[in-house]
Write a protein that holds these residues in place. Structure first.
Motif, short mmCIF file in Angstrom:
data_model
loop_
_atom_site.label_atom_id
_atom_site.label_comp_id
_atom_site.label_asym_id
_atom_site.label_seq_id
_atom_site.Cartn_x
_atom_site.Cartn_y
_atom_site.Cartn_z
N GLU A 26 -62.29 -133.23 1.67
CA GLU A 26 -61.54 -134.47 1.47
C GLU A 26 -60.71 -134.75 2.72
N ASP A 30 -61.92 -140.09 10.97
CA ASP A 30 -63.22 -140.68 11.23
C ASP A 30 -63.48 -140.74 12.73
N SER A 49 -64.25 -139.62 6.33
CA SER A 49 -63.23 -139.31 5.35
C SER A 49 -63.85 -139.34 3.97
N GLY A 50 -63.18 -138.71 3.01
CA GLY A 50 -63.76 -138.60 1.67
C GLY A 50 -64.68 -137.41 1.63
N VAL A 56 -66.26 -141.49 -6.54
CA VAL A 56 -65.33 -142.30 -5.75
C VAL A 56 -65.18 -141.70 -4.35
N SER A 57 -65.06 -140.39 -4.25
CA SER A 57 -64.95 -139.74 -2.94
C SER A 57 -66.21 -139.97 -2.11
N GLN A 58 -67.36 -139.88 -2.77
CA GLN A 58 -68.62 -140.10 -2.05
C GLN A 58 -68.74 -141.55 -1.59
N ARG A 60 -66.21 -143.45 -0.73
CA ARG A 60 -65.34 -143.56 0.44
C ARG A 60 -66.01 -142.99 1.68
N ALA A 63 -68.60 -145.46 2.93
CA ALA A 63 -67.96 -146.61 3.58
C ALA A 63 -67.52 -146.23 4.99
N SER A 64 -66.96 -145.03 5.13
CA SER A 64 -66.55 -144.54 6.45
C SER A 64 -67.74 -144.44 7.39
#
Length: 375
Positions: A26, A30, A49-50, A56-58, A60, A63-64
């Motif tokens: 976590e 980036d 990140s994430g 939800v973490s995946q 994020r 998206a990063s």
């Protein structure tokens, strides 16, 4: 990548954009690290990140990654884009990149994401989201010039939805580390199981919801107390559930260890008597072909697999001295164990047929055909 690199036409360039390992991390900054190989291959490894265990973490983390891909491709023009996706959104990202430069698009599909969604998200959320992701899937694959599927079990799903699409079937195969270990005789048993002594059963891999070990291992290990000792090497979102289930049953013949470097894992394979594999009892998992099967089969060790559908058929037809049982079925697992011969049996024909370098050479031929007017 290596197969493409060695076959690129003169003057060609290959750009690779991937992530640094991030499954269980976590946070983090980036950034991308770039390395150029032989002047024409650039490898970009992006820290994201994430990357935790939850959806939800995946999200994020993706998206990063997508934002960094956007920065890296800015001003670039491509002839062909290759997207390798165990999750649908990487395919969607590949489709977007190809559309920006009118490139040919090769999609490498490693999971049936839309089909899995209702089974992995709780409280009906997956069923609500499935139509949304189905539209994204159609957008990503409908534009593709070629789609590779890593499992023949995917055929019924994708062929019915994309009847005009060209499919290839290049699977994961056995990577070079294991091929070399076979050629060097590194899986020769260190010792034979003592008569009447406990079997050493090894599971090495992810401990996620898809494996469902918490549904099979506590009851199975309890029934085999004194007869078998289980070593589980790995991590994942379901590890805590497995630990709790083992504790509740009072199981003492299962040892859990953190993931190991693959070189060290070779030694664990050598000392095992039986290799254990399990997928949870979920309909979509009857389509997949676990890459772990290739790794296991290369060792020559007996394979004890709780799988159904296509992976069960693959084991039965391709791997000798392997026994399958219905997922989450303790009685079926015990019966399958009795069918195994507890000794190593090299599988040279399997290794020759499914070695990854040969499979990747064939896949590289298909990809290059997209830009040499042979597709």
């Amino acid at each position: 990548m290596r197969a493409l690199e060695h076959r690129l036409p003169e003057g060609s360039e290959l750009q690779v954009i991937t992530t640094l390992p991030n499954r269980f991390k976590e946070g983090g900054k980036d950034s991308c690290q770039s390395v150029t190989v032989d002047g024409r291959v650039t490898i970009n490894r992006c820290a994201v990140s994430g990357g935790g265990r939850g959806m939800v973490s995946q999200a994020r983390a993706f998206a990063s990654y997508a934002l960094q891909v956007r920065q890296l491709i800015n001003g670039q023009d491509y002839d062909v884009v290759i997207a390798s996706s165990s999750r649908l959104m990487t395919s969607v990202l590949g489709r977007w990149v190809a559309g920006r430069s009118t490139a040919r698009l090769h999609q490498d599909i490693r999971d049936v994401f839309v089909d899995n969604l209702p089974h992995v998200l709780p409280l009906g959320t997956g069923r609500l989201l499935a139509p949304v992701f189905a539209r994204l899937e159609r957008w990503a694959l409908g534009r593709a010039d070629r789609v590779n599927l890593v499992s023949r079990g995917f055929e019924s799903y994708f062929a019915s939805r994309y009847p005009r699409q060209q499919f290839t079937w290049h699977t994961n195969g056995i990577d070079s580390l294991f091929v070399e270990a076979v050629e060097q005789g590194r899986f020769t048993p260190a010792d034979q199981p003592p008569a009447g002594g406990p079997l050493k059963v090894l599971y090495a891999g992810n401990l996620g919801a898809g494996q469902g070990l918490e549904h099979i291992l506590p009851g199975l290990a309890a029934r085999l107390a004194g007869r078998a000792e289980f070593l589980v090497i790995g991590d994942g979102g379901a590890r805590a559930s497995l630990e709790q289930a083992l504790e509740e049953r009072g199981v003492t013949n299962v040892e859990l260890q953190a993931p190991l470097p693959r070189e060290q894992l070779l030694d664990r394979y050598r000392h095992a008597d039986v290799l254990f594999l399990h997928l949870d009892d979920i309909p979509s998992f009857t389509r997949v072909l676990p890459s772990k099967l290739f790794e296991y089969a290369a060792t020559g060790k007996p394979i004890w697999a709780g799988v159904a559908g296509y992976p069960a058929s693959f084991v039965e037809h391709e791997i000798d001295n392997a026994a399958v049982f219905p997922p989450c079925d303790v009685e079926g697992a015990l019966a399958a164990l009795e069918r195994l011969e507890i000794h190593s049996r090299p599988r040279p024909a399997f290794v020759a047929k499914w070695r990854r370098d040969r499979i990747m050479d064939e896949m590289a031929t298909d990809i290059l055909a997209l830009v040499t007017n042979e597709a």
